[in-house]
Motif scaffolding. Structure first.
Motif, PDB file in Angstrom:
ATOM      1  N   THR A  60       0.762  -1.363   0.040  1.00  0.00           N
ATOM      2  CA  THR A  60       0.026   0.096   0.173  1.00  0.00           C
ATOM      3  C   THR A  60       0.723   1.034  -0.042  1.00  0.00           C
ATOM      4  O   THR A  60       2.093   1.138  -0.228  1.00  0.00           O
ATOM      5  CB  THR A  60      -0.848   0.012   1.284  1.00  0.00           C
ATOM      6  OG1 THR A  60      -1.791   1.087   1.134  1.00  0.00           O
ATOM      7  CG2 THR A  60      -0.199   0.165   2.446  1.00  0.00           C
ATOM      8  N   LYS A  61       0.403   2.427   0.328  1.00  0.00           N
ATOM      9  CA  LYS A  61       0.959   3.533   0.446  1.00  0.00           C
ATOM     10  C   LYS A  61       0.838   4.335   1.469  1.00  0.00           C
ATOM     11  O   LYS A  61      -0.039   4.102   2.301  1.00  0.00           O
ATOM     12  CB  LYS A  61       0.966   4.451  -1.053  1.00  0.00           C
ATOM     13  CG  LYS A  61      -0.586   5.072  -0.851  1.00  0.00           C
ATOM     14  CD  LYS A  61      -0.866   5.907  -2.238  1.00  0.00           C
ATOM     15  CE  LYS A  61      -2.125   6.581  -2.301  1.00  0.00           C
ATOM     16  NZ  LYS A  61      -2.271   7.254  -3.499  1.00  0.00           N
ATOM     17  N   SER A  62       1.897   5.519   1.711  1.00  0.00           N
ATOM     18  CA  SER A  62       1.833   6.064   2.990  1.00  0.00           C
ATOM     19  C   SER A  62       0.216   6.908   3.242  1.00  0.00           C
ATOM     20  O   SER A  62      -0.404   7.256   2.401  1.00  0.00           O
ATOM     21  CB  SER A  62       2.687   7.019   2.939  1.00  0.00           C
ATOM     22  OG  SER A  62       2.536   7.893   4.147  1.00  0.00           O
ATOM     23  N   GLY A  63      -0.208   6.573   4.523  1.00  0.00           N
ATOM     24  CA  GLY A  63      -1.302   6.960   4.807  1.00  0.00           C
ATOM     25  C   GLY A  63      -2.908   5.995   4.350  1.00  0.00           C
ATOM     26  O   GLY A  63      -3.897   6.285   4.637  1.00  0.00           O
ATOM     27  N   LYS A  64      -2.596   4.824   3.923  1.00  0.00           N
ATOM     28  CA  LYS A  64      -3.516   4.081   3.334  1.00  0.00           C
ATOM     29  C   LYS A  64      -3.491   2.626   4.084  1.00  0.00           C
ATOM     30  O   LYS A  64      -2.461   2.434   4.678  1.00  0.00           O
ATOM     31  CB  LYS A  64      -3.584   3.828   2.012  1.00  0.00           C
ATOM     32  CG  LYS A  64      -3.541   5.080   1.233  1.00  0.00           C
ATOM     33  CD  LYS A  64      -5.181   5.730   1.333  1.00  0.00           C
ATOM     34  CE  LYS A  64      -5.389   6.899   0.534  1.00  0.00           C
ATOM     35  NZ  LYS A  64      -6.898   7.289   0.611  1.00  0.00           N
ATOM     36  N   ILE A  65      -4.579   1.875   4.015  1.00  0.00           N
ATOM     37  CA  ILE A  65      -4.408   0.513   4.398  1.00  0.00           C
ATOM     38  C   ILE A  65      -5.132  -0.478   3.434  1.00  0.00           C
ATOM     39  O   ILE A  65      -5.915  -0.005   2.738  1.00  0.00           O
ATOM     40  CB  ILE A  65      -5.244   0.586   6.079  1.00  0.00           C
ATOM     41  CG1 ILE A  65      -5.162  -0.725   6.748  1.00  0.00           C
ATOM     42  CG2 ILE A  65      -6.678   0.956   5.679  1.00  0.00           C
ATOM     43  CD1 ILE A  65      -5.585  -0.812   8.164  1.00  0.00           C
ATOM     44  N   PHE A  66      -4.624  -1.695   3.449  1.00  0.00           N
ATOM     45  CA  PHE A  66      -5.158  -2.656   2.454  1.00  0.00           C
ATOM     46  C   PHE A  66      -5.154  -4.184   3.387  1.00  0.00           C
ATOM     47  O   PHE A  66      -4.070  -4.759   3.703  1.00  0.00           O
ATOM     48  CB  PHE A  66      -4.325  -2.864   1.273  1.00  0.00           C
ATOM     49  CG  PHE A  66      -5.090  -3.347   0.315  1.00  0.00           C
ATOM     50  CD1 PHE A  66      -6.190  -2.600  -0.304  1.00  0.00           C
ATOM     51  CD2 PHE A  66      -4.806  -4.720   0.010  1.00  0.00           C
ATOM     52  CE1 PHE A  66      -6.903  -3.245  -1.399  1.00  0.00           C
ATOM     53  CE2 PHE A  66      -5.458  -5.302  -1.208  1.00  0.00           C
ATOM     54  CZ  PHE A  66      -6.719  -4.524  -1.871  1.00  0.00           C
TER      55      PHE A  66
ATOM     56  N   ASP B 209      -0.578  -1.906   6.502  1.00  0.00           N
ATOM     57  CA  ASP B 209      -0.987  -0.647   7.001  1.00  0.00           C
ATOM     58  C   ASP B 209       0.054   0.631   6.953  1.00  0.00           C
ATOM     59  O   ASP B 209       1.209   0.385   7.285  1.00  0.00           O
ATOM     60  CB  ASP B 209      -1.212  -0.766   8.510  1.00  0.00           C
ATOM     61  CG  ASP B 209      -2.110   0.331   9.224  1.00  0.00           C
ATOM     62  OD1 ASP B 209      -2.082   1.400   8.396  1.00  0.00           O
ATOM     63  OD2 ASP B 209      -2.445   0.214  10.215  1.00  0.00           O
ATOM     64  N   GLY B 210      -0.267   1.595   6.163  1.00  0.00           N
ATOM     65  CA  GLY B 210       0.594   2.610   5.874  1.00  0.00           C
ATOM     66  C   GLY B 210       0.264   3.954   6.624  1.00  0.00           C
ATOM     67  O   GLY B 210       1.342   4.926   6.470  1.00  0.00           O
ATOM     68  N   ARG B 211      -0.485   3.751   7.575  1.00  0.00           N
ATOM     69  CA  ARG B 211      -1.105   5.033   8.268  1.00  0.00           C
ATOM     70  C   ARG B 211      -0.048   5.336   9.238  1.00  0.00           C
ATOM     71  O   ARG B 211       0.559   4.358  10.087  1.00  0.00           O
ATOM     72  CB  ARG B 211      -2.336   4.703   8.959  1.00  0.00           C
ATOM     73  CG  ARG B 211      -3.563   4.366   8.131  1.00  0.00           C
ATOM     74  CD  ARG B 211      -4.879   3.827   8.732  1.00  0.00           C
ATOM     75  NE  ARG B 211      -4.576   2.682   9.646  1.00  0.00           N
ATOM     76  CZ  ARG B 211      -5.528   2.007  10.203  1.00  0.00           C
ATOM     77  NH1 ARG B 211      -6.596   2.624  10.234  1.00  0.00           N
ATOM     78  NH2 ARG B 211      -5.054   0.942  10.896  1.00  0.00           N
ATOM     79  N   GLY B 212       0.475   6.363   9.472  1.00  0.00           N
ATOM     80  CA  GLY B 212       1.474   6.906  10.120  1.00  0.00           C
ATOM     81  C   GLY B 212       2.811   6.654   9.906  1.00  0.00           C
ATOM     82  O   GLY B 212       3.770   6.725  10.547  1.00  0.00           O
ATOM     83  N   HIS B 213       2.947   6.123   8.343  1.00  0.00           N
ATOM     84  CA  HIS B 213       4.351   5.844   8.057  1.00  0.00           C
ATOM     85  C   HIS B 213       4.610   6.460   6.504  1.00  0.00           C
ATOM     86  O   HIS B 213       3.677   6.899   5.790  1.00  0.00           O
ATOM     87  CB  HIS B 213       4.331   4.315   7.779  1.00  0.00           C
ATOM     88  CG  HIS B 213       4.084   3.503   8.881  1.00  0.00           C
ATOM     89  ND1 HIS B 213       5.077   3.078   9.802  1.00  0.00           N
ATOM     90  CD2 HIS B 213       2.865   2.814   9.254  1.00  0.00           C
ATOM     91  CE1 HIS B 213       4.434   2.441  10.655  1.00  0.00           C
ATOM     92  NE2 HIS B 213       3.084   1.960  10.396  1.00  0.00           N
TER      93      HIS B 213
ATOM     94  N   GLY C  48       6.754   5.953   3.119  1.00  0.00           N
ATOM     95  CA  GLY C  48       7.072   5.114   2.285  1.00  0.00           C
ATOM     96  C   GLY C  48       6.138   3.959   1.917  1.00  0.00           C
ATOM     97  O   GLY C  48       4.686   4.437   1.804  1.00  0.00           O
ATOM     98  N   ASN C  49       6.129   2.943   1.402  1.00  0.00           N
ATOM     99  CA  ASN C  49       5.191   1.970   0.814  1.00  0.00           C
ATOM    100  C   ASN C  49       5.227   0.520   1.667  1.00  0.00           C
ATOM    101  O   ASN C  49       6.039  -0.252   1.273  1.00  0.00           O
ATOM    102  CB  ASN C  49       5.325   1.700  -0.515  1.00  0.00           C
ATOM    103  CG  ASN C  49       5.276   3.051  -1.368  1.00  0.00           C
ATOM    104  OD1 ASN C  49       4.141   3.698  -1.327  1.00  0.00           O
ATOM    105  ND2 ASN C  49       6.212   3.348  -2.358  1.00  0.00           N
ATOM    106  N   PRO C  50       4.387   0.495   2.656  1.00  0.00           N
ATOM    107  CA  PRO C  50       4.530  -0.756   3.375  1.00  0.00           C
ATOM    108  C   PRO C  50       4.184  -1.882   2.821  1.00  0.00           C
ATOM    109  O   PRO C  50       3.110  -1.914   1.864  1.00  0.00           O
ATOM    110  CB  PRO C  50       3.583  -0.504   4.599  1.00  0.00           C
ATOM    111  CG  PRO C  50       3.364   1.194   4.700  1.00  0.00           C
ATOM    112  CD  PRO C  50       3.359   1.618   3.207  1.00  0.00           C
ATOM    113  N   MET C  51       4.595  -3.053   2.964  1.00  0.00           N
ATOM    114  CA  MET C  51       4.240  -4.152   2.184  1.00  0.00           C
ATOM    115  C   MET C  51       4.260  -5.382   3.424  1.00  0.00           C
ATOM    116  O   MET C  51       4.981  -5.456   4.147  1.00  0.00           O
ATOM    117  CB  MET C  51       5.431  -4.702   1.332  1.00  0.00           C
ATOM    118  CG  MET C  51       5.302  -5.952   0.685  1.00  0.00           C
ATOM    119  SD  MET C  51       6.530  -6.411  -0.497  1.00  0.00           S
ATOM    120  CE  MET C  51       6.173  -5.485  -1.938  1.00  0.00           C
TER     121      MET C  51
END
Length: 169
Positions: free
Chosen positions: A98-104, A121-125, A127-130
């Motif tokens: 996902t991307k910063s500020g989003k959740i999947f 979960d990209g909320r509060g991060h 970059g692009n969490p995987m």
């Protein structure tokens, strides 16, 4: 269980007699519950997303539409569903980015019942969490497995960085 059988050919037997004797041994072994051991065709698939997914609904199927491997033709890239062609244990892995500020958030389901979750979960991060999840699932012929969103948390998934794969063990 397997059973190996060697058939000794003697000078007094014709090829037909050897085949008949082999078939008799085979019938006896099958009657005792031994199975014929043979090479089996593999069942395996690898798929990925070709487009970004945004604001998906609760329990909406994530369709990994680009198939790079589909031995046994058990994965349907139109529906996103894997249908077991044989009884057995299958190993599945899926990755979402996902991307910063989003959740999947996603889950793998067997015949519509949740088995395992994946939390990206990209909320509060920045970059692009995987994240990646894995499940070994005992299936019967005709059972179906797919990836779907968990709740209404399918906000954003990157194209080309999300994968779904599986194989029969």
């Amino acid at each position: 269980m397997s059973f190996a059988l060697l058939v000794k050919v003697t000078a007094h037997e014709t090829p037909q007699q050897v085949v008949t004797r082999y078939n008799n041994y085979k019938a006896i072994c099958n009657g005792m519950g031994y199975e014929n051991v043979r090479c089996k065709d593999p069942i395996a698939f690898q798929s990925s997303l070709t487009k970004q997914l945004q604001n998906m609904k609760n329990q909406e199927t994530v369709i990994f539409d680009k198939v790079s491997l589909n031995e046994g033709n058990a994965y349907d890239h139109i529906s996103g569903i894997f249908t077991s062609p044989l009884d057995g244990i299958y190993s599945f892995t899926w990755t979402t980015l996902t991307k910063s500020g989003k959740i999947f958030l996603t889950e793998i389901v067997l015949n519509g019942k949740k088995v395992v979750l994946n939390h990206t979960d990209g909320r509060g991060h920045d970059g692009n969490p995987m994240s990646t999840s894995h499940a070994n699932i005992k299936m019967k012929k005709g059972d179906k497995v797919w990836i779907r969103t968990h709740g209404t948390n399918g906000q954003f998934a990157h194209a080309y960085w999300c994968f779904f794969s599986g194989s029969k063990l």
